[in-house]
Design a protein around this motif. Sequence first.
Motif, mmCIF file in Angstrom:
data_model
loop_
_atom_site.group_PDB
_atom_site.id
_atom_site.type_symbol
_atom_site.label_atom_id
_atom_site.label_comp_id
_atom_site.label_asym_id
_atom_site.label_seq_id
_atom_site.Cartn_x
_atom_site.Cartn_y
_atom_site.Cartn_z
ATOM 1 N N SER A 81 2.719 3.908 -1.649
ATOM 2 C CA SER A 81 2.968 4.406 -3.010
ATOM 3 C C SER A 81 4.347 5.035 -3.165
ATOM 4 O O SER A 81 4.756 5.349 -4.287
ATOM 5 C CB SER A 81 1.886 5.423 -3.384
ATOM 6 N N ASN B 5 0.793 -1.233 0.000
ATOM 7 C CA ASN B 5 0.000 0.000 0.000
ATOM 8 C C ASN B 5 0.822 1.278 0.000
ATOM 9 O O ASN B 5 0.252 2.369 -0.151
ATOM 10 C CB ASN B 5 -0.931 0.007 1.216
ATOM 11 N N ASN C 145 2.291 9.675 0.688
ATOM 12 C CA ASN C 145 1.510 8.488 0.355
ATOM 13 C C ASN C 145 0.080 8.636 0.863
ATOM 14 O O ASN C 145 -0.312 9.714 1.338
ATOM 15 C CB ASN C 145 2.178 7.220 0.909
ATOM 16 N N GLU C 146 -0.703 7.573 0.761
ATOM 17 C CA GLU C 146 -2.110 7.663 1.132
ATOM 18 C C GLU C 146 -2.304 7.906 2.631
ATOM 19 O O GLU C 146 -3.377 8.316 3.058
ATOM 20 C CB GLU C 146 -2.837 6.373 0.714
#
Length: 632
Positions: free
Chosen positions: A313, A311, A367-368
């Motif tokens: 990125s 997950n 990132n997320e």
Amino acid sequence: MTSTSLNLVSNQTQSVQANQPLALKQGQVFHGTIKQLYPDQMAEVQVGGNRLIAKLETPLKVGDAHFFQVINTSGAQTELKVVSGPMSQAMTPAQQLTQLLESMNLPKSTEMQQVMAHFMKQQIPISKEQLVQAELWMKSLPDGISKQDALVAIQRMVELKMPFTNDVFQALVQGAKTDGMTQTLHNFLQQLGSATSVNDQLKTSIMQQVQSLAKPFDAEIGGLVLARAVQLLADPNVSVTDKAQALQLLKQAGVVPQHATVQNWASQPHSQTEQIQSPPTNAGQLIAQVAQAKPEQRGQLIEQVKAFIVNDSLLSTAQKAQLQQLVDRFTQLPQTKQTLEIFAKELQIQLVKAYSDSSASHLFTQNERGVSIKDQLVSLLRPEVRTQNNDALLRTIVKEATNFTQPTIQTILTQADAQVQSSIDSKAMEQAMKTVLKGLGISYEAALNNKATDIQDLAQQLKPQLLALIQDTNTTPLLRESADMLMARINGMQLLSGENGHQHQLVMQVPLEFFGKRMDATLQWNGRMKEDGKIDANYARVLFYLHMESLNETVIDMQVQNRIITVNVFNDNAGLAQLAEPLKLSLKQGLANKEYQLSGIFIKQFENTMTEQAPQNSKDDQEESGGVDIRV
């Protein structure tokens, strides 16, 4: 041009109460006309565009104009006292002004006449006490503040029923300025630097905060320097001398312990002070979870590590594959505590290498989870550092690298600076503005009311530290005056921002310094709210006031009508149109990606527009106002 800029800001505030009913307070004086008489000395009085029913102290005639004073508002009706005789249409404004000053026993000073004339013209009620105080302010205006600016600020105070204090007045007049914020900060820093009576800890903390505001990209530069130093230490082909210099830099910056060596720098034990989240929010927390896990938890742990890798990125496909191989090898080892510790150390080393290798290609990227590569590196090397303090550590790296004379470190710093400079885009500018506004403490009071706010982080903002300095009895008058001036600029942004029904206004002043270039940027946003309380993105007007070393004074007026955007750029640089041409297509595409349509860019010189109204959306107005038009 400066006065025009201020008027553009001020004009938005002058009509803030235009659509609201008249609210009178005891003691206020205003000009009104008798429109209708009723029994019991009741009358309908017109005040500007408003009408009210009030009880008169003495009988009057319909059609007469007088100056009235409010003597009672506590009951069911407003009671008025006549303070001047009938104002005939033949009387000039100057004669009316003189009669009113005499009736109210007020001085006929130039400043009092200016204040009274302004409120007569605007037809806004004001009390005698407020007039006296306003006269005092007008007699002692700060440098760079015009009397018109002061009158607009006083009017806003009266209309919005703000406390009629010097602090509020200074905040409004200073907050309305569109330049000088950078110089104000610079002057304050000089005063503070030479102060000897200030608490050393407070002085150091404030100076570090102000210096960080001047260099909003230093954290990004520090992230690159950290990544490059880590790469040197991990590369077997790098000389021992270069590795020693990189290690010494990390030691002096506090990234690794003083006893760390070239061989063991990456595996030094650190305490974890932040609460470990599940799932972990950064790589440091992931390593801590692995190290603290029990052997019987291995199955759950493996799934969590895999999910983290997949997950994130910030990791490339190749890096994810390599890390996945490490996880697969771990699953084949015996299920012991020692195996977990070995896996944690190897995973840490691999993640440090992966993030350092990717740092240059992920500048200004998160990132997320809202975590950047530099945050990941700090979490792996210094997990005990709180996330909100990462930038402070990275700025320390830049500071220490600057003091190094060794060519290897100087080369790393120069390359990092160049990489950041070449990577600046809209995301970078957004991040810089957020960094500066947060550092100033613009939302300090709002953050205090948020239970999730970190108080220690909040205390590092400039505003609370300025307040402590101003209240310190050891602060010299000259330094306190400089701090007051800076505090007024910060408070002014808050006071000038507000709402009037569905209409909202936001004013931000951002002092920026990019690679030795200073710039004052003021943003004024005017828009409206939808019924659900959210901003209506289809309609807005945004004004940017920029003071830059090369282009000098520039005003950008962006108007949004039904998601169609018109941009007017005001600047006296004759070559600006040629500079803007290559950027036109990227601007159009960027706006299209946000579902906006660019109607046109209109570049004009100040001298051709000084006497005009603020630019309108009308095509005829744009084409006839002169300057260079770029129609898209």
